[in-house]
Design a protein around this motif. Structure first.
Motif, mmCIF file in Angstrom:
data_model
loop_
_atom_site.group_PDB
_atom_site.id
_atom_site.type_symbol
_atom_site.label_atom_id
_atom_site.label_comp_id
_atom_site.label_asym_id
_atom_site.label_seq_id
_atom_site.Cartn_x
_atom_site.Cartn_y
_atom_site.Cartn_z
ATOM 1 N N GLU A 1 0.824 -1.212 0.000
ATOM 2 C CA GLU A 1 0.000 0.000 0.000
ATOM 3 C C GLU A 1 0.863 1.269 0.000
ATOM 4 O O GLU A 1 0.541 2.249 -0.672
ATOM 5 N N ALA A 2 1.961 1.243 0.748
ATOM 6 C CA ALA A 2 2.865 2.407 0.782
ATOM 7 C C ALA A 2 3.500 2.642 -0.590
ATOM 8 O O ALA A 2 3.620 3.781 -1.047
ATOM 9 N N GLU A 3 3.903 1.559 -1.249
ATOM 10 C CA GLU A 3 4.478 1.675 -2.586
ATOM 11 C C GLU A 3 3.459 2.244 -3.578
ATOM 12 O O GLU A 3 3.790 3.088 -4.420
ATOM 13 N N LYS A 4 2.213 1.783 -3.459
ATOM 14 C CA LYS A 4 1.152 2.267 -4.338
ATOM 15 C C LYS A 4 0.909 3.759 -4.124
ATOM 16 O O LYS A 4 0.734 4.526 -5.084
ATOM 17 N N GLU A 5 0.908 4.183 -2.848
ATOM 18 C CA GLU A 5 0.698 5.596 -2.530
ATOM 19 C C GLU A 5 1.835 6.454 -3.093
ATOM 20 O O GLU A 5 1.593 7.530 -3.648
ATOM 21 N N GLU A 6 3.078 5.982 -2.961
ATOM 22 C CA GLU A 6 4.208 6.724 -3.499
ATOM 23 C C GLU A 6 4.122 6.841 -5.017
ATOM 24 O O GLU A 6 4.458 7.879 -5.593
ATOM 25 N N GLU A 7 3.663 5.775 -5.682
ATOM 26 C CA GLU A 7 3.511 5.804 -7.133
ATOM 27 C C GLU A 7 2.452 6.823 -7.543
ATOM 28 O O GLU A 7 2.617 7.551 -8.525
ATOM 29 N N GLU A 8 1.352 6.880 -6.786
ATOM 30 C CA GLU A 8 0.305 7.864 -7.084
ATOM 31 C C GLU A 8 0.837 9.286 -6.918
ATOM 32 O O GLU A 8 0.520 10.176 -7.710
ATOM 33 N N ILE A 9 1.633 9.506 -5.878
ATOM 34 C CA ILE A 9 2.216 10.831 -5.657
ATOM 35 C C ILE A 9 3.159 11.190 -6.808
ATOM 36 O O ILE A 9 3.175 12.324 -7.303
ATOM 37 N N ARG A 10 3.958 10.205 -7.252
ATOM 38 C CA ARG A 10 4.862 10.458 -8.384
ATOM 39 C C ARG A 10 4.082 10.831 -9.641
ATOM 40 O O ARG A 10 4.493 11.700 -10.411
ATOM 41 N N ASN A 11 2.934 10.162 -9.844
ATOM 42 C CA ASN A 11 2.121 10.473 -11.017
ATOM 43 C C ASN A 11 1.520 11.871 -10.930
ATOM 44 O O ASN A 11 1.336 12.542 -11.942
ATOM 45 N N LEU A 12 1.178 12.301 -9.696
ATOM 46 C CA LEU A 12 0.612 13.637 -9.523
ATOM 47 C C LEU A 12 1.655 14.719 -9.781
ATOM 48 O O LEU A 12 1.317 15.823 -10.207
ATOM 49 N N THR A 13 2.894 14.427 -9.509
ATOM 50 C CA THR A 13 3.972 15.396 -9.725
ATOM 51 C C THR A 13 4.816 14.953 -10.918
ATOM 52 O O THR A 13 6.034 14.863 -10.825
ATOM 53 N N ASN A 14 4.145 14.651 -12.019
ATOM 54 C CA ASN A 14 4.839 14.219 -13.227
ATOM 55 C C ASN A 14 5.719 15.355 -13.738
ATOM 56 O O ASN A 14 5.230 16.438 -14.053
ATOM 57 N N PRO A 15 7.023 15.155 -13.829
ATOM 58 C CA PRO A 15 7.907 16.260 -14.197
ATOM 59 C C PRO A 15 7.771 16.655 -15.659
ATOM 60 O O PRO A 15 7.422 15.833 -16.510
ATOM 61 N N LEU A 16 8.023 17.919 -15.939
ATOM 62 C CA LEU A 16 8.109 18.376 -17.327
ATOM 63 C C LEU A 16 9.315 17.727 -17.982
ATOM 64 O O LEU A 16 10.411 17.700 -17.406
ATOM 65 N N GLN A 17 9.122 17.240 -19.187
ATOM 66 C CA GLN A 17 10.212 16.597 -19.929
ATOM 67 C C GLN A 17 10.830 17.627 -20.884
ATOM 68 O O GLN A 17 10.186 18.073 -21.835
ATOM 69 N N ILE A 18 12.073 18.009 -20.596
ATOM 70 C CA ILE A 18 12.772 19.030 -21.378
ATOM 71 C C ILE A 18 13.865 18.358 -22.202
ATOM 72 O O ILE A 18 14.756 17.702 -21.645
ATOM 73 N N TRP A 19 13.823 18.521 -23.527
ATOM 74 C CA TRP A 19 14.843 17.972 -24.408
ATOM 75 C C TRP A 19 15.658 19.131 -24.997
ATOM 76 O O TRP A 19 15.096 20.143 -25.421
ATOM 77 N N ILE A 20 16.977 18.960 -25.011
ATOM 78 C CA ILE A 20 17.871 19.979 -25.562
ATOM 79 C C ILE A 20 18.745 19.317 -26.621
ATOM 80 O O ILE A 20 19.470 18.356 -26.326
ATOM 81 N N THR A 21 18.691 19.811 -27.859
ATOM 82 C CA THR A 21 19.524 19.258 -28.919
ATOM 83 C C THR A 21 20.873 19.973 -28.960
ATOM 84 O O THR A 21 21.025 21.068 -28.430
ATOM 85 N N SER A 22 21.850 19.301 -29.590
ATOM 86 C CA SER A 22 23.227 19.830 -29.626
ATOM 87 C C SER A 22 23.656 20.273 -28.223
ATOM 88 O O SER A 22 24.165 21.368 -28.014
ATOM 89 N N ALA A 23 23.427 19.367 -27.282
ATOM 90 C CA ALA A 23 23.580 19.717 -25.863
ATOM 91 C C ALA A 23 25.027 19.887 -25.421
ATOM 92 O O ALA A 23 25.280 20.286 -24.284
ATOM 93 N N SER A 24 25.974 19.586 -26.297
ATOM 94 C CA SER A 24 27.376 19.828 -25.949
ATOM 95 C C SER A 24 27.761 21.293 -26.136
ATOM 96 O O SER A 24 28.854 21.700 -25.749
ATOM 97 N N ALA A 25 26.871 22.090 -26.706
ATOM 98 C CA ALA A 25 27.159 23.506 -26.962
ATOM 99 C C ALA A 25 27.266 24.278 -25.650
ATOM 100 O O ALA A 25 26.600 23.949 -24.661
#
Length: 428
Positions: free
Chosen positions: A64-88
Motif C-alpha cells: 500500500e505504501a508503494e502504491k501511494e508513493e507511485e500515485e504521488i509520483r504520477n501527480l507530480t509528473n515532471p516536465l520533460q525538457i529535451w535539448i539538442t546539440s547539448a554539448s554547446a
C-alpha cells in the motif's frame, strides 16, 4: 555477493542501508533471536503462525505504501525538457537556469534530456555528472542521449540549439541552408512521433534560428505552428544594455525594443516604441513615468553608425558571446511562455507570419508579441512608421529568398517528397 556461507532457510542479516553500512550475517531464526536478546535486550515468545500473520500484514502495508508513493509520483509528473546539440556552451549555461525553479515555477519538477551525436557522448556524461552533483531540488533527473530514434520521447519542451559553423569562404549559403534542412528533416518527424501533442519548440542559437523554426513547421505538418518560435531576446537585451550605457542609466529602465525580421541574419532593431524609465534627466516623475527614447538620445549619427549598422559593436557583442547571453534569452522566453510576460511590455520572437504588419504569410519573422495564459499573441495594434515599413519589406524579401532556397534544397534531397510540403494557417 558477500561471501557468506549459510545453507538453511531463512537467512537473516543486518544492514544499515540508509547509511551505506556493511552487511552482517546473523544466520537463521535462532541466531537472530539470540542476537536480538544480546544486542537489544528483547526476545520473542511468538509462535510461527503469529509471525507469519505479522509478516503478511507487513507485506500488505508495504504494498500500500508503494502504491501511494507511485500515485504521488504520477501527480507530480515532471516536465520533460529535451535539448539538442547539448554539448554547446549555451546548454551548459542554460541548465542551471532551467533547474533552479525560476523558469517553470518553484513547485514544478523537471527532467532534462541532453541529445547530441556519439562524438560528444563524453561531454554529455560530464555535464550529467556535474548537474547531478549540484542537487537541484526540482530536477527529477538528467540523462544523455545519442540514439536519434529515441529522441524527444514524451517531450513537453524542445530547445533546438543546433548551429552551423559559418565559413562563407569555404561553403556557399545554399549549402549551409541545406545542412539546416537536413537537421530539421530528421527532427520534425521524431517530434511528431515521440513528443507530446502540445509540445513547445524553441529555436535558439547563433545561426538560422528563423529557418530552423520554419523547417520544423514545414516537415512536421501535425506540429502546431503556434508552438514553434524563434528566440530574439539576446538582441533585445543587448540593445537595451547598450542604450543604457549611452544614457548612463540602469538597463532595467529601457523597455520595448523591437527586433524585426531574421533574428540571426538580416534584421532591424526598432526604437520607435522604446520607452525609458528612471533616467536621470531634466524631467522626473513617479516610478511608472516614462519618456520616449528618441527624445533623450539626440545623437542620430550614433544610432545609425554605432547602434543600427550591421558592423556595430552591438552585432559584435551578440555574435561573439560565449553562451551566457543566449542561455538567458531562452530561459526568459520560456518563463514568459509559461507564466506571462510583464504587463504592457513588448517581447520579440520569431513566429510564422499570417500577414500581420503586411508581412507575407508563410515565413518565420521576428515581430512584437505579448505572452499570457500559456500562449502568445501578436501586438498587431502597434503603429509602425514609414522607415520601419520599408525595413519590413526588405527583410521579408530576404526571408522569402531563404525559404525558396530551403525548399529547393528539400526537393533536391527528396525529389519524391516525404509528404506534400505545406504552409499552415491558423484556424479561427
Amino acid at each position: 555477493m558477500n561471501g557468506w556461507q549459510h545453507r538453511q532457510s531463512p537467512i537473516i542479516w543486518r544492514e544499515l542501508l540508509d547509511r551505506g553500512g556493511k552487511g552482517l550475517l546473523l544466520g537463521g531464526v535462532n541466531d537472530f533471536l539470540e542476537y536480538a536478546q544480546h544486542y537489544y535486550g528483547i526476545t520473542s515468545m511468538m509462535l510461527s503462525e503469529e509471525m507469519l500473520d505479522i509478516a503478511e500484514e507487513n507485506l500488505q502495508a508495504h504494498v500500500e505504501a508503494e502504491k501511494e508513493e507511485e500515485e504521488i509520483r504520477n501527480l507530480t509528473n515532471p516536465l520533460q525538457i529535451w535539448i539538442t546539440s547539448a554539448s554547446a556552451p549555451i546548454c551548459y549555461q542554460l541548465i542551471p537556469l532551467l533547474a533552479n525553479g525560476e523558469v517553470f515555477g518553484m513547485t514544478t519538477e523537471i527532467s532534462i534530456h541532453l541529445l547530441d551525436t556519439d562524438e560528444f557522448k563524453n561531454v554529455l556524461c560530464g555535464i550529467v555528472m556535474e548537474v547531478e552533483d549540484m542537487a537541484f531540488p526540482l530536477l527529477r533527473g538528467i540523462s544523455e542521449h545519442t540514439e536519434i530514434d529515441k529522441a524527444f520521447l514524451q517531450a513537453d519542451v524542445i530547445i533546438v540549439l543546433d548551429d552551423i559553423l559559418l565559413k562563407r569562404e569555404v561553403q556557399s549559403l545554399e549549402n549551409y541552408i541545406r545542412k539546416v534542412s537536413e537537421i530539421c528533416h530528421v527532427y520534425a518527424p521524431l517530434i511528431e512521433k515521440n513528443a507530446k501533442k502540445e509540445v513547445r519548440v524553441i529555436s535558439a542559437g547563433k545561426t538560422f534560428v528563423n529557418l530552423k523554426a520554419m523547417m520544423i513547421i514545414t516537415y512536421g505538418p501535425s506540429i502546431n505552428p503556434e508552438n514553434v518560435i524563434a528566440v530574439a531576446t539576446s538582441w533585445e537585451t543587448a540593445a537595451k544594455a547598450m542604450l543604457a550605457r549611452k544614457l548612463n542609466m540602469n538597463a532595467a529602465g529601457v523597455k520595448d525594443v523591437i527586433v524585426w525580421g531574421n533574428i540571426t541574419g538580416c534584421h532591424y532593431i526598432d526604437l520607435s516604441h522604446t520607452k525609458i524609465y528612471g533616467c536621470d534627466s531634466a524631467v522626473w516623475g513617479p516610478a511608472n513615468f516614462s519618456r520616449p527614447l528618441m527624445n533623450l538620445i539626440y545623437d542620430s549619427e550614433w544610432i545609425h553608425s554605432e547602434f543600427l549598422s550591421a558592423q556595430s559593436s552591438l552585432s559584435s557583442r551578440v555574435c561573439h558571446c560565449a553562451g551566457m547571453l543566449p542561455a538567458h534569452a531562452v530561459a526568459t522566453v520560456l518563463r514568459y511562455w509559461f507564466h506571462g510576460s510583464p504587463s504592457g511590455e513588448i517581447v520579440s520572437v520569431g513566429i510564422l507570419s499570417e500577414g500581420q504588419f503586411c508581412i507575407p504569410e508563410g515565413i518565420v519573422f521576428s515581430m512584437p508579441v505579448r505572452f499570457q495564459n500559456g500562449s502568445w499573441e501578436v501586438m498587431a495594434e502597434l503603429e509602425i512608421n514609414e522607415t520601419t515599413q520599408e525595413a519590413l519589406e526588405r527583410l521579408s524579401h530576404d526571408l522569402i529568398q531563404e525559404k525558396l532556397i530551403a525548399l529547393k534544397k528539400i526537393k533536391e534531397m527528396h525529389p519524391y517528397g516525404r509528404d506534400k510540403i505545406t504552409t499552415k494557417k491558423k484556424s479561427h
